[in-house]
Design a protein around this motif. Sequence first.
Motif, PDB file in Angstrom:
ATOM      1  N   ALA A 112       0.829  -1.208   0.000  1.00 16.41           N
ATOM      2  CA  ALA A 112       0.000   0.000   0.000  1.00 16.41           C
ATOM      3  C   ALA A 112       0.862   1.257   0.000  1.00 16.41           C
ATOM      4  O   ALA A 112       0.443   2.300  -0.497  1.00 16.41           O
ATOM      5  CB  ALA A 112      -0.933   0.004   1.203  1.00 16.41           C
ATOM      6  N   VAL A 113       2.074   1.146   0.516  1.00 15.11           N
ATOM      7  CA  VAL A 113       3.004   2.278   0.524  1.00 15.11           C
ATOM      8  C   VAL A 113       3.241   2.793  -0.896  1.00 15.11           C
ATOM      9  O   VAL A 113       3.417   3.993  -1.112  1.00 15.11           O
ATOM     10  CB  VAL A 113       4.342   1.859   1.190  1.00 15.11           C
ATOM     11  N   LEU A 114       3.188   1.902  -1.867  1.00 15.52           N
ATOM     12  CA  LEU A 114       3.445   2.288  -3.253  1.00 15.52           C
ATOM     13  C   LEU A 114       2.398   3.247  -3.803  1.00 15.52           C
ATOM     14  O   LEU A 114       2.638   3.922  -4.798  1.00 15.52           O
ATOM     15  CB  LEU A 114       3.520   1.043  -4.140  1.00 15.52           C
ATOM     16  N   SER A 115       1.246   3.334  -3.148  1.00 15.54           N
ATOM     17  CA  SER A 115       0.198   4.228  -3.636  1.00 15.54           C
ATOM     18  C   SER A 115       0.286   5.630  -3.024  1.00 15.54           C
ATOM     19  O   SER A 115      -0.481   6.506  -3.389  1.00 15.54           O
ATOM     20  CB  SER A 115      -1.185   3.632  -3.368  1.00 15.54           C
ATOM     21  N   LEU A 116       1.212   5.854  -2.120  1.00 19.18           N
ATOM     22  CA  LEU A 116       1.380   7.186  -1.541  1.00 19.18           C
ATOM     23  C   LEU A 116       2.070   8.103  -2.541  1.00 19.18           C
ATOM     24  O   LEU A 116       3.171   7.802  -3.011  1.00 19.18           O
ATOM     25  CB  LEU A 116       2.218   7.113  -0.256  1.00 19.18           C
ATOM     26  N   PRO A 117       1.455   9.230  -2.885  1.00 21.56           N
ATOM     27  CA  PRO A 117       2.061  10.142  -3.858  1.00 21.56           C
ATOM     28  C   PRO A 117       3.415  10.654  -3.375  1.00 21.56           C
ATOM     29  O   PRO A 117       3.518  11.192  -2.279  1.00 21.56           O
ATOM     30  CB  PRO A 117       1.061  11.292  -3.952  1.00 21.56           C
ATOM     31  N   GLY A 118       4.438  10.433  -4.156  1.00 21.27           N
ATOM     32  CA  GLY A 118       5.766  10.949  -3.832  1.00 21.27           C
ATOM     33  C   GLY A 118       6.608  10.080  -2.922  1.00 21.27           C
ATOM     34  O   GLY A 118       7.738  10.428  -2.631  1.00 21.27           O
ATOM     35  N   ALA A 119       6.077   8.955  -2.458  1.00 17.35           N
ATOM     36  CA  ALA A 119       6.859   8.061  -1.601  1.00 17.35           C
ATOM     37  C   ALA A 119       7.761   7.215  -2.490  1.00 17.35           C
ATOM     38  O   ALA A 119       7.292   6.472  -3.333  1.00 17.35           O
ATOM     39  CB  ALA A 119       5.940   7.162  -0.770  1.00 17.35           C
TER      40      ALA A 119
END
Length: 170
Positions: A112-119
């Motif tokens: 789910a971290v991959l869906s954070l914008p700019g992470a």
Amino acid sequence: MRFSKSLAFVSVAVSLLMPLSAIGQMPNPYGAPIRVDMARRIAAAAIAEGKKNGWTVAAAVVDPGGALAYFERIDGTQVGSSEVALAKARSAAAFKRPTKAFEDAVAAGRHAVLSLPGAIPLEGGLPIVFDGKIVGALGVSGATSEQDGICAKAALATLAPAVPKVPAKK
């Protein structure tokens, strides 16, 4: 209908952010933007570490808002590494944590971290702390993620006398 969609969005956003608190957000507030002379020193130290090890890397330093303060790269560094270094620095500043925290989260199955914008889930981005405040961030790219991280850590270690360490969170 509109309310339920908004509620669903907020629920998803909260669920995405909750695990991040466990992966190293720094409690430090943002401070005044990093000065160019300090940004130049940090980038030069990252470049020096890359050269010492035979790695061609790029180093970007941003202010707390992600605006580029200083950039440098070794001749022959792949073109894409310039953008990745900047993205790592912006990610570290925006989320107040090393980008390795995102890499570790993904490796642990928290996609789910991959869906954070700019992470950016690649090691090599570190917040820069001065007087207990985040004044910017450094991003290094061009070698392996681990090697980028080595360059970034070495660069910030050169500032140890000038940048006091923040006590560990209890």
